[in-house]
Enzyme design. Structure first.
Site, PDB file in Angstrom:
ATOM      1  N   CYS A 114       0.834  -1.203   0.000  1.00  0.00           N
ATOM      2  CA  CYS A 114       0.000   0.000   0.000  1.00  0.00           C
ATOM      3  C   CYS A 114       0.874   1.260   0.000  1.00  0.00           C
ATOM      4  O   CYS A 114       1.551   1.537  -0.984  1.00  0.00           O
ATOM      5  CB  CYS A 114      -0.990  -0.043   1.169  1.00  0.00           C
ATOM      6  SG  CYS A 114      -2.363   1.119   0.946  1.00  0.00           S
ATOM      7  N   HIS A 218      -3.637  -5.247   0.380  1.00  0.00           N
ATOM      8  CA  HIS A 218      -3.122  -5.623   1.701  1.00  0.00           C
ATOM      9  C   HIS A 218      -3.122  -7.139   1.877  1.00  0.00           C
ATOM     10  O   HIS A 218      -3.998  -7.695   2.550  1.00  0.00           O
ATOM     11  CB  HIS A 218      -3.969  -4.967   2.806  1.00  0.00           C
ATOM     12  CG  HIS A 218      -3.645  -3.526   3.029  1.00  0.00           C
ATOM     13  ND1 HIS A 218      -2.605  -3.113   3.836  1.00  0.00           N
ATOM     14  CD2 HIS A 218      -4.194  -2.401   2.524  1.00  0.00           C
ATOM     15  CE1 HIS A 218      -2.541  -1.783   3.837  1.00  0.00           C
ATOM     16  NE2 HIS A 218      -3.495  -1.334   3.042  1.00  0.00           N
ATOM     17  N   GLU A 220      -1.357  -8.880   3.775  1.00  0.00           N
ATOM     18  CA  GLU A 220      -1.110  -9.295   5.168  1.00  0.00           C
ATOM     19  C   GLU A 220      -2.405  -9.581   5.922  1.00  0.00           C
ATOM     20  O   GLU A 220      -2.403 -10.329   6.903  1.00  0.00           O
ATOM     21  CB  GLU A 220      -0.265  -8.231   5.895  1.00  0.00           C
ATOM     22  CG  GLU A 220      -1.018  -7.015   6.417  1.00  0.00           C
ATOM     23  CD  GLU A 220      -1.341  -5.981   5.328  1.00  0.00           C
ATOM     24  OE1 GLU A 220      -1.040  -6.237   4.153  1.00  0.00           O
ATOM     25  OE2 GLU A 220      -1.922  -4.929   5.675  1.00  0.00           O
TER      26      GLU A 220
END
Ligand code: MN
Length: 244
Positions: A114, A218, A220
């Site tokens: 990001c 994202h 993660e």
């Protein structure tokens, strides 16, 4: 086999005036994803302007994750601030710019997520859309409004001739989306590795012998339920083991 040591950049928050002191934080998802992928996470507090400290941080690490966060100061890529610009953290910008440039010099693999992808682009000479509504044709809602934070949101089209395509093993991918800025002019030496269907850049990479990959979504948040997202971290961990 030794597990690689992975630095995770943090956000710095000023004292809030109501009793909370200044703090340095990272989202836990980055930490759990690095562990899940076989790395050893270490948080990297920003130390802006301290070149010796930055170099010492990097020398102890095998790879660096540049995390999400506030907008990057547009003056750093030659633009005046426009009306739709969000919060800017000058200290974090200054720290991460030097961190990225020194990491490349020391041949340390970089994974930008990001804001981190945007920071890679700016650090190597590219520019950003201060708000994606300044991008002609951007129609997709890139700040998702799903009740579930782990939900997938829009399609990414993967560039077939990219390292990203090899890592993912697929030509399209459903991703999440929590951004209002994006890469505008690509830094020299980089290629676009993925786009959304409105042509907005969703991933960039720097071809060469050093792993430098920036992802606008994202992963993660998604490594627990989506093995393909864990692949991204595993590829980065593998590159960090071999320092390339
Ligand atoms: Mn998006």
């Amino acid at each position: 086999m030794n597990k690689p040591l992975i630095g995770i950049t943090c956000n710095s928050l000023p004292a809030d005036g109501a009793g909370l002191p200044a703090r340095t934080l990272a989202n836990t998802d980055y930490i759990t994803s690095i562990v899940r992928a076989g790395g050893v996470p270490l948080l990297l507090p920003p130390v802006p302007g301290d070149s010796a400290c930055i170099r010492r941080q990097l020398l102890s690490l095998d790879g660096i994750v540049l995390t999400g966060g506030p907008d990057i100061n547009p003056l750093l890529y030659g633009e005046e601030p426009l009306e739709k610009l969000g919060i800017v953290n000058h200290e974090r910008d200054e720290y991460e710019l030097e961190l990225v440039r020194t990491a490349a010099e020391l041949h340390k693999p970089l994974l930008g997520i990001c804001r981190g992808a945007q920071m890679l682009n700016v650090a190597f000479g590219g520019t950003l859309h201060q708000d994606i509504h300044f991008s002609a044709g951007a129609q997709i809602k890139h700040f998702q409004t799903s009740a579930q934070r782990e939900a997938l949101w829009h399609t990414a089209i993967i560039e077939p001739a990219s390292v990203l395509a090899v890592i993912l093993g697929q030509s399209t991918l459903m991703v999440n989306s929590y951004h209002h800025q994006s890469v505008k002019e690509l830094a020299s030496g980089f290629i676009v590795a993925a786009r959304a269907k409105d042509n907005l850049i969703e991933a960039i990479e720097r071809p060469g012998d050093l792993f430098v990959l920036g992802i606008q979504w994202h992963p993660e948040i998604l490594t627990k339920d989506h093995p393909v997202m864990l692949n991204l971290f595993q590829a980065f961990i593998k590159a960090s083991l071999s320092k390339g």
